[in-house]
Design an enzyme around this catalytic site. Structure first.
Site, mmCIF file in Angstrom:
data_model
loop_
_atom_site.group_PDB
_atom_site.id
_atom_site.type_symbol
_atom_site.label_atom_id
_atom_site.label_comp_id
_atom_site.label_asym_id
_atom_site.label_seq_id
_atom_site.Cartn_x
_atom_site.Cartn_y
_atom_site.Cartn_z
ATOM 1 N N HIS A 26 82.932 45.223 42.503
ATOM 2 C CA HIS A 26 82.375 45.558 41.201
ATOM 3 C C HIS A 26 82.519 44.361 40.272
ATOM 4 C CE1 HIS A 26 82.043 49.547 42.695
ATOM 5 N NE2 HIS A 26 83.350 49.793 42.664
ATOM 6 N N THR A 27 81.874 44.455 39.126
ATOM 7 C CA THR A 27 81.926 43.367 38.146
ATOM 8 C C THR A 27 83.367 43.094 37.731
ATOM 9 O OG1 THR A 27 79.758 44.012 37.314
ATOM 10 C CG2 THR A 27 81.077 42.588 35.908
ATOM 11 N N GLN A 28 83.783 41.844 37.861
ATOM 12 C CA GLN A 28 85.149 41.466 37.518
ATOM 13 C C GLN A 28 85.283 41.029 36.068
ATOM 14 O OE1 GLN A 28 87.794 41.739 39.900
ATOM 15 N NE2 GLN A 28 86.108 42.896 40.810
ATOM 16 N N GLN A 29 84.198 40.557 35.484
ATOM 17 C CA GLN A 29 84.225 40.135 34.090
ATOM 18 C C GLN A 29 82.800 40.121 33.548
ATOM 19 O OE1 GLN A 29 85.832 36.177 34.032
ATOM 20 N NE2 GLN A 29 83.980 35.253 34.862
#
Length: 260
Positions: free
Chosen positions: A32-35
């Site tokens: 998933h999106t980390q940042q």
């Protein structure tokens, strides 16, 4: 010629050989999106005696690059509420599609009722908390402004953890540090906000946008501003700070080649 869409943009198999997509296959874990990548900065909002004013600039930054200068971060809902988005723009677009679907469902509901700002804030806070619990958070902090079920001014915040709170004035991003002190001067509590006129609130919000433009490197002088009252929503998406210029810098001693 192969006219099938899946073949568009691919080399011809009879000339270059069969297309090998094996390198695209992955057996690793889901990620998933980390940042956040493309982000919007501050959203500021202030209650007054007849409603709420909310504003956000139109800039979306790619890291430190002021990349997109026409991104509207205020979204109206059912002529009763406005949602202001700070944080990741792609997650903002996801939430916008979610709200569009919800708005359509509410519009065709047989009950004849629609969600007010309080209901909408509760719904969005549950969305944030659910995504956080799935370890796939929406990288946003939002402000929901509008009127509650009793037609009283409502303003509340929700973030990527599902944390919620309400106040007479709220701001996201750098606005929480730079704009909030200015807004709290005119509305330190609910009692003061209930006596605040529309003109006083507008002046305070515009002054906050001016300070953010000068002090926040991720802000812009073009902004959107909405006034929510019982009469509806007055949304302006292409406002510009008047008489804002860095021309005064050449009058500052020590600036550039100036030596006296």
């Amino acid at each position: 010629m192969n006219h099938l869409p899946q073949a568009w943009g691919r080399p011809r198999d009879d000339i270059y050989g069969a297309y090998d997509s094996s390198y695209l296959q992955s057996h690793g874990p889901n990620q998933h999106t980390q940042q956040p990548i493309v982000t919007g900065t501050s959203v500021v909002a202030l209650k007054f005696k007849d409603g709420v004013i909310i504003a956000a600039d139109n800039l979306a930054s790619y890291g430190s690059l002021a990349r997109f200068t026409d991104v509207k971060r205020l979204r109206t809902f059912a002529d009763t509420s406005v949602v202001g988005f700070g944080g990741d723009v792609s997650d903002m677009q996801y939430l916008d599609r979610l709200l569009t679907s919800l708005d359509t469902e509410e519009a065709y509901s047989s009950s004849g009722h629609t969600l007010n700002a309080h209901n909408l804030h509760t719904y969005l806070s549950k969305v944030f908390y659910k995504r956080r619990s799935d370890f796939n958070p929406l990288w946003n902090q939002i402000l929901v402004a509008g009127l509650d079920g009793e037609s009283k001014p409502f303003l509340a915040s929700a973030d990527l953890l599902g944390t919620t709170f309400s106040s007479p004035s709220l701001a996201t991003g750098f606005g929480a540090h730079l704009a909030q002190p200015l807004l709290r001067k005119v509305a330190p509590d609910e009692e003061a906000a209930a006596k605040l006129s529309k003109e006083q609130a507008l002046e305070a919000v515009k002054e906050s946008m001016k300070v953010l433009f000068y002090r926040d490197a991720r802000s812009l002088d073009n902004y959107s501003i909405a006034v929510i009252t019982k009469d509806g929503i007055d949304l302006k998406e292409n406002e510009k700070l008047e008489k804002q210029s860095w021309a005064f810098a050449d009058q500052i001693r020590g600036y550039g080649t100036q030596i006296n």
